[in-house]
Design an enzyme around this catalytic site. Structure first.
Site, PDB file in Angstrom:
ATOM      1  N   ALA A   1       0.821  -1.218   0.000  1.00 53.31           N
ATOM      2  CA  ALA A   1       0.000   0.000   0.000  1.00 53.31           C
ATOM      3  C   ALA A   1       0.854   1.267   0.000  1.00 53.31           C
ATOM      4  O   ALA A   1       0.485   2.276  -0.611  1.00 53.31           O
ATOM      5  CB  ALA A   1      -0.894   0.004   1.233  1.00 53.31           C
TER       6      ALA A   1
ATOM      7  N   ASP B   1      -5.894   1.991   6.163  1.00 48.67           N
ATOM      8  CA  ASP B   1      -6.297   1.212   7.345  1.00 48.67           C
ATOM      9  C   ASP B   1      -5.290   0.082   7.602  1.00 48.67           C
ATOM     10  O   ASP B   1      -5.611  -1.099   7.419  1.00 48.67           O
ATOM     11  CB  ASP B   1      -7.711   0.649   7.068  1.00 48.67           C
ATOM     12  CG  ASP B   1      -8.240  -0.167   8.223  1.00 48.67           C
ATOM     13  OD1 ASP B   1      -7.795   0.054   9.369  1.00 48.67           O
ATOM     14  OD2 ASP B   1      -9.100  -1.038   7.978  1.00 48.67           O
TER      15      ASP B   1
HETATM   16  N1  SAM Z   1      -9.786  -2.137   5.595  1.00 43.58           N
HETATM   17  C1  SAM Z   1     -10.258  -3.467   5.964  1.00 43.58           C
HETATM   18  C2  SAM Z   1     -11.689  -3.351   6.426  1.00 43.58           C
HETATM   19  O1  SAM Z   1     -12.063  -2.305   6.983  1.00 43.58           O
HETATM   20  O2  SAM Z   1     -12.460  -4.280   6.209  1.00 43.58           O
HETATM   21  C3  SAM Z   1      -9.407  -4.095   7.033  1.00 43.58           C
HETATM   22  C4  SAM Z   1      -7.941  -4.053   6.762  1.00 43.58           C
HETATM   23  S1  SAM Z   1      -6.923  -4.786   7.976  1.00 43.58           S
HETATM   24  C5  SAM Z   1      -7.033  -3.692   9.313  1.00 43.58           C
HETATM   25  C6  SAM Z   1      -5.321  -4.451   7.340  1.00 43.58           C
HETATM   26  C7  SAM Z   1      -4.965  -5.229   6.080  1.00 43.58           C
HETATM   27  O3  SAM Z   1      -3.767  -4.674   5.536  1.00 43.58           O
HETATM   28  C8  SAM Z   1      -4.667  -6.704   6.294  1.00 43.58           C
HETATM   29  O4  SAM Z   1      -5.476  -7.468   5.442  1.00 43.58           O
HETATM   30  C9  SAM Z   1      -3.196  -6.869   5.918  1.00 43.58           C
HETATM   31  O5  SAM Z   1      -2.913  -8.095   5.273  1.00 43.58           O
HETATM   32  C10 SAM Z   1      -3.007  -5.722   4.968  1.00 43.58           C
HETATM   33  N2  SAM Z   1      -1.624  -5.183   4.872  1.00 43.58           N
HETATM   34  C11 SAM Z   1      -0.682  -5.118   5.835  1.00 43.58           C
HETATM   35  N3  SAM Z   1       0.412  -4.467   5.380  1.00 43.58           N
HETATM   36  C12 SAM Z   1       0.138  -4.098   4.105  1.00 43.58           C
HETATM   37  C13 SAM Z   1       0.836  -3.365   3.112  1.00 43.58           C
HETATM   38  N4  SAM Z   1       2.063  -2.877   3.353  1.00 43.58           N
HETATM   39  N5  SAM Z   1       0.239  -3.150   1.935  1.00 43.58           N
HETATM   40  C14 SAM Z   1      -1.021  -3.623   1.676  1.00 43.58           C
HETATM   41  N6  SAM Z   1      -1.727  -4.330   2.574  1.00 43.58           N
HETATM   42  C15 SAM Z   1      -1.175  -4.563   3.771  1.00 43.58           C
END
Ligand code: SAM
Length: 282
Positions: A146, A166
């Site tokens: 991200a 998020d």
């Molecule tokens: N936004 C979602 C919702 O409200 O339903 C929940 C997201 S959850 C808090 C965070 C997500 O970010 C996880 O699925 C994780 O695998 C992903 N993640 C962690 N680091 C990341 C990165 N550097 N880039 C993209 N995704 C990432």
């Protein structure tokens, strides 16, 4: 990357995040022009709260579980309905088994002209996103970091819309990456709406975040907070917040109505609190 959102889906943090996300999309729909939602940390999109993982923590019992069957005052319902109508449509039998993550919520609220970009780095979570959204022409799925995506995919061609940031906050340095990420994104697109969610275990970290954003030149920031108890570093999360850059002008007033009710509903004792405050002026 050990974090899986299924353990936390529908919890106190999701309540704030998703009520705000739905309110922003509802505002964007007031104009005919197309918009894009860019959900940088998408998760899988849809959560089964009867699953072993969700039952193991039971966090949703203290979040959406306390809201879905509640009698909601009319003025509060007006603010929360965009979010809750999506939740109710997924659970036509009543109660709550399925809970929409941010991608399903955004997709259900969008119109034909609007678009959704979802980035997710965890390979298995990304596979589930493909299962949930593959073939949907309104949705672009990208398996990418991200923080890199924020430097490449902005501004969107629609030039209207929202970036939801998020992260998983598995490590405290995630706040530094958030700062770098918002700065990188905002430099490329200064008129977009940015909504960043974070757990609050230490208020100093949040104050620094705001101060540094201000030092970058970012203006017009609304802080929203919802806590069910006292903020303690040594205890599980009981409070979370969002910073919204370029918030819809209606958002503060909406949250001034919804957050006190949510706070009362989700309170687990002393220290329950909420706020909706402009922390950086226009
Ligand atoms: N936004 C979602 C919702 O409200 O339903 C929940 C997201 S959850 C808090 C965070 C997500 O970010 C996880 O699925 C994780 O695998 C992903 N993640 C962690 N680091 C990341 C990165 N550097 N880039 C993209 N995704 C990432």
């Amino acid at each position: 990357m050990n974090y899986r959102h299924i353990y936390h889906a529908g919890n106190l943090g999701d309540v704030l995040k998703h009520a705000v996300l739905a309110a922003i999309i509802t505002y964007l729909k007031k104009k005919e022009g197309a918009f894009r939602v860019f959900d940088t940390h998408a998760g899988v999109g849809l959560y089964d709260l009867t699953s072993e993982q969700a039952q193991k923590t039971g966090e949703w019992h203290h979040g959406i579980g306390r809201i879905i069957d509640a009698e909601i005052p009319k003025n509060v319902a007006q603010v929360l309905d965009p979010w809750l109508s999506v939740v109710r449509d997924l659970n036509p039998q009543g109660g709550i088994n399925l809970y929409p993550g941010s991608p399903v919520l955004a997709r259900d609220l969008m119109r034909n002209q609007d678009r959704l970009t979802l980035t997710e780095l965890h390979p298995e979570e990304f596979d589930s996103l493909i299962t949930n959204f593959g073939g949907d022409k309104h949705v672009k799925l990208i398996e990418i970091d991200a923080w890199l995506a924020l430097g490449s995919f902005l501004p969107p061609k629609e030039r209207r819309g929202l970036v939801l940031i998020d992260p998983a906050y598995e490590v405290e340095s995630e706040f530094d990456r958030l700062l770098e990420g918002i700065h990188r994104g905002w430099k490329r697109w200064q008129t977009g709406i940015y909504a960043m969610w974070y757990p609050i275990k230490n208020r100093r970290v949040v104050n620094r975040l705001i101060k540094e954003m201000e030092s970058f030149g970012i203006r017009n920031v609304l802080s929203l907070e919802l806590g069910a108890g006292q903020i303690r570093e040594d205890k599980p999360m009981s409070s979370s917040g969002m910073l919204v850059v370029n918030p819809p002008w209606t958002l503060k007033a909406d949250m001034d109505i919804a957050l006190p009710w949510l706070c009362e509903r989700l309170s687990r004792g002393p220290g329950a609190h909420w706020h909706a405050e402009v922390v950086i002026d226009e």
